[in-house]
Design an enzyme around this catalytic site. Structure first.
Site: not given
Ligand code: AMP
Length: 212
Positions: A86, A120
């Protein structure tokens, strides 16, 4: 083949990785899940990681490097790494220790990612994923598979979502640029139906031929 799957949260990395696993047999390794396993098992590292995860912050590299090293070093048949690297330091660690054949970028505009993330959900018990926009459970709030309760992930609240997306651009864009500079980047449009995205990935990886 060893690949890295990159995309802003909500771009469908998990869904695409599962389909790729079915097709190739490569192992899907996701740092978010490994960290959540540690939290569930109440390991010392899990307890440290939770503080950062609940706020939408990155878990410090020393913990993440350790779980990535353990997860990848036993893989001989290929892996799909999801959620790592990341940032530049994580990229340097990965490239110094493991061979990467391609990085697949699932490209999705931020406003679409936010809409998807807000919707979600997952099952508290068996962890099956749902999305109220395009993959809702048959009965509201109840898991189709095990009857468990469907909940929102602790870090899928609006503040944490915005923070994660901002962090993604700040820290992960250099990772994307670096893979592109080394000619390892495969860019895929993530704003299309799931199976079209999968087809584009397989074609661009050279696993499936283009039709006609
Ligand atoms: P994800 O499931 O990929 O959205 O990750 C959930 C959370 O786990 C992130 O918001 C971070 O707090 C943590 N996390 C996952 N992967 C990493 C990583 N490579 N480096 C640091 N923290 C991570």
């Amino acid at each position: 083949m060893n690949i890295v799957l990159i995309g802003v949260q909500g771009s469908g990395k998990g869904t695409q990785a599962k389909l790729l696993v079915e097709k190739t047999g490569w192992k899907h390794i996701t740092t978010g899940d490994l960290l959540r396993d540690n939290i569930a098992q109440k390991t010392e590292m899990g307890m440290k990681a939770k503080e950062f995860m609940d706020k939408g912050e990155l878990v410090p590299d020393k913990y993440v490097f350790e779980i990535v090293r353990i997860a990848l070093q036993s893989q001989r048949e290929g892996f799909i790494l999801d959620g790592f690297p990341r940032n530049q330091k994580q990229l340097d660690f990965l490239r110094a220790n493991f061979n990467i054949d391609y990085a697949v970028l699932l490209d999705l505009p931020d406003d679409k990612a936010i809409r998807r993330l807000t919707a979600r959900r997952h099952c508290e018990d068996c962890k099956k994923d749902y999305n109220l926009l395009f993959k809702p459970p048959q009965v509201d709030g109840i898991c189709d598979v095990c009857g468990g309760k469907i909940v929102r992930r602790a870090d899928d609240n609006e503040m944490a979502i915005n923070k994660r997306i901002e962090k993604f651009h700040q820290e992960t864009n250099p990772v994307i640029e670096s893979f592109a500079a080394d000619d390892l980047l495969i860019r895929v449009d993530a704003d299309q139906p799931i199976m079209n995205i999968q087809k584009e990935i397989l074609t661009k990886l050279g696993i499936e031929k283009t039709e006609n």
